[in-house]
Scaffold this motif. Structure first.
Motif, PDB file in Angstrom:
ATOM      1  N   TRP A   1       0.828  -1.214   0.000  1.00 35.83           N
ATOM      2  CA  TRP A   1       0.000   0.000   0.000  1.00 35.83           C
ATOM      3  C   TRP A   1       0.861   1.262   0.000  1.00 35.83           C
ATOM      4  CZ3 TRP A   1      -0.722  -3.810   3.918  1.00 35.83           C
ATOM      5  CH2 TRP A   1       0.119  -3.658   5.023  1.00 35.83           C
ATOM      6  N   ARG A   2       0.362   2.261  -0.731  1.00 33.70           N
ATOM      7  CA  ARG A   2       0.927   3.607  -0.669  1.00 33.70           C
ATOM      8  C   ARG A   2      -0.250   4.564  -0.539  1.00 33.70           C
ATOM      9  NH1 ARG A   2       4.301   0.504  -0.159  1.00 33.70           N
ATOM     10  NH2 ARG A   2       6.339   0.342  -1.165  1.00 33.70           N
TER      11      ARG A   2
ATOM     12  N   ALA B   1      -3.002   3.451  -3.293  1.00 36.27           N
ATOM     13  CA  ALA B   1      -2.537   2.813  -4.524  1.00 36.27           C
ATOM     14  C   ALA B   1      -1.710   1.571  -4.205  1.00 36.27           C
ATOM     15  CB  ALA B   1      -1.686   3.790  -5.335  1.00 36.27           C
ATOM     16  N   LEU B   2      -1.698   0.671  -5.158  1.00 38.34           N
ATOM     17  CA  LEU B   2      -0.757  -0.445  -5.158  1.00 38.34           C
ATOM     18  C   LEU B   2       0.582   0.069  -5.656  1.00 38.34           C
ATOM     19  CD1 LEU B   2      -3.035  -3.146  -6.779  1.00 38.34           C
ATOM     20  CD2 LEU B   2      -1.761  -3.503  -4.657  1.00 38.34           C
ATOM     21  N   THR B   3       1.648  -0.307  -4.987  1.00 38.28           N
ATOM     22  CA  THR B   3       2.968   0.155  -5.402  1.00 38.28           C
ATOM     23  C   THR B   3       3.446  -0.600  -6.653  1.00 38.28           C
ATOM     24  OG1 THR B   3       5.168   0.722  -4.584  1.00 38.28           O
ATOM     25  CG2 THR B   3       4.319  -1.456  -3.993  1.00 38.28           C
ATOM     26  N   GLU B   4       4.520  -0.127  -7.210  1.00 36.17           N
ATOM     27  CA  GLU B   4       5.097  -0.785  -8.402  1.00 36.17           C
ATOM     28  C   GLU B   4       6.003  -1.946  -7.977  1.00 36.17           C
ATOM     29  OE1 GLU B   4       6.592   1.339  -6.707  1.00 36.17           O
ATOM     30  OE2 GLU B   4       8.578   1.926  -7.453  1.00 36.17           O
TER      31      GLU B   4
ATOM     32  N   ALA C   1       2.409   0.799 -10.842  1.00 39.21           N
ATOM     33  CA  ALA C   1       1.596   1.185  -9.673  1.00 39.21           C
ATOM     34  C   ALA C   1       0.169   1.429 -10.154  1.00 39.21           C
ATOM     35  CB  ALA C   1       2.161   2.426  -9.006  1.00 39.21           C
TER      36      ALA C   1
ATOM     37  N   THR D   1       5.643   5.012   2.826  1.00 38.35           N
ATOM     38  CA  THR D   1       4.351   4.596   2.282  1.00 38.35           C
ATOM     39  C   THR D   1       3.331   5.735   2.225  1.00 38.35           C
ATOM     40  OG1 THR D   1       3.569   3.883   4.451  1.00 38.35           O
ATOM     41  CG2 THR D   1       4.664   2.223   3.098  1.00 38.35           C
TER      42      THR D   1
ATOM     43  N   PHE E   1       2.783   9.643   0.872  1.00 38.39           N
ATOM     44  CA  PHE E   1       3.306  10.734   0.053  1.00 38.39           C
ATOM     45  C   PHE E   1       2.349  11.919   0.124  1.00 38.39           C
ATOM     46  CE2 PHE E   1       4.604   6.872  -2.678  1.00 38.39           C
ATOM     47  CZ  PHE E   1       5.791   6.705  -1.985  1.00 38.39           C
TER      48      PHE E   1
ATOM     49  N   TRP F   1       3.313  10.960  -6.309  1.00 30.80           N
ATOM     50  CA  TRP F   1       4.114   9.788  -5.946  1.00 30.80           C
ATOM     51  C   TRP F   1       5.525  10.189  -5.505  1.00 30.80           C
ATOM     52  CZ3 TRP F   1       2.265   4.909  -5.642  1.00 30.80           C
ATOM     53  CH2 TRP F   1       3.204   3.880  -5.443  1.00 30.80           C
TER      54      TRP F   1
END
Lengths: 246, 246
Positions: A56-57, A110-113, A172, B206, B208, B212
């Motif tokens: 997660w981000r 967001a889902l991270t890369e 991402a 995690t 930001f 991003w």
């Protein structure tokens, strides 16, 4: 009953927040205390994740022009969605689906890369990374309710457009616009229930035994002995000890 | 601070369960009280769901031969996963990844069939249905911890094979084997941290702000004034009022 069981009052609080959490679209103005926001993000950080990947981000949106741009993306998708809903199009247009411009705090999850590097628990079910993000959001949501704040998970947007707006790296993917803020009141039931969009499914339709569609042999309504109920708690509302499907 | 905020003790309990929930793989024998199981499933039922679609289904496994068959599926995938992990293969083989044969109660969670009929909130993000199931599982997990029970989410299986075993209809998809049961003790930290598989990511990696990778301007460590802390609670452990990333 085990020695690891939380005290009754604590269990009541936990079942209460699970029942009282609402997908919120009506907010009143007012900033969120940064200390509270920090606690909510910390609750998210303690979510489970597949292979401990913590995919997660969260992006906090504090730039008003960025908030307006996200709002425009979401409004465009609300109209696309309505058009796609055929005979329910007008009903969708009447629904209040987001509070992006009104809420005190806006977050994007967001889902991270680079997730393809994580294999444990994902070889056959790569989508487990998304489950981890959802669990983090659910933690945040429950904590927000306990702090007296409403939250709405908006998934009406073109992910590629939102990714571009926020400079997400290749791979991402944004999965939620989270509206967080003060409310006049929490909905007594899910808003989509109140407006007649759908109803809560009875437990027996969602729990099977030993195979799909085979009814579970669990008691329909199970109450603990009255003496085990926590003292000094109002009846009604959460009713954690009495779990009929109402 | 809002008028909808829960009392301090209740918030402490909610943050505590969020921090103390563990992905559990070690169980001790013993059945789960059906009343408790009912409460846990009810907690799942009160999860949020996209467009109120409630796409979760739970299958309780009470047939011992079915349990053994699920265990065999999972063991086979554990070996496939180890082999796919290259230089970490031996490390994976040493990990305790499931407690299927030991746990008191085994559940399978699945996405229901016919989900394509649900468009609201899913036109551009169809995977939101999976998020709803994950939120339901997270509710169940938190409730289990409060009841003193451990739970493990096992995603090491071939979904098509498990679907066949449980007679899932076309379009339904199993997403979790849930091991639920009594434990001698809860892990003090995630097991994958204890065994050195990975570490918890610091909050600043995690979260930001406005795009991003741009650091969020939130205070690194935020404590409420001491006078606002709930009385009569031990310091340490959950520390809900003090949210540094430790």
């Amino acid at each position: 009953m085990t020695e690891h069981r939380y005290p009754d009052d604590d269990r009541v609080a936990i079942y209460r927040v699970i029942r009282e959490r609402r997908d919120t679209r009506h907010f009143r103005p007012g900033a969120i205390d940064p200390a509270v926001l920090q606690r909510l993000l910390e609750a998210a950080r303690f979510a489970p994740s597949v292979g401990y990947m913590q995919p997660w981000r969260f992006i906090r949106i504090t730039d008003p022009s960025l908030r307006r741009a996200i709002h425009a993306l979401v409004r465009a998708e609300c109209e696309e969605t309505a058009a796609a809903c055929g005979e329910r199009a007008e009903e969708v247009r009447r629904l209040k689906l987001e509070g992006i411009l009104e809420c005190g705090e806006l977050l994007v999850a967001a889902l991270t890369e680079g997730r393809e590097r994580y294999i444990l628990g994902r070889r056959t079910l790569p989508e487990m990374d998304l489950c981890s993000v959802a669990c983090a959001i659910q933690n945040l949501w429950l904590a927000a309710r306990a702090e007296g704040l409403g939250m709405g998970w908006v998934s009406l947007f073109e992910p590629d457009e939102l990714a571009q707006l926020l400079n997400l790296p290749e791979g991402a993917r944004p999965v939620a616009v989270l509206c967080l803020g003060h409310v006049d009141a929490f909905y007594p039931e899910p808003l989509l229930e109140t407006v007649g969009w759908d109803t809560r499914r009875p437990a027996e339709e969602t729990v099977f035994e030993n195979g799909w569609g085979r009814p579970a042999k669990l008691p329909k309504r199970v109450c603990e002995k009255r003496s085990e109920r926590p003292e000094g708690k109002e009846p009604g509302a959460q009713k954690p000890e009495c779990t009929s499907g109402t």
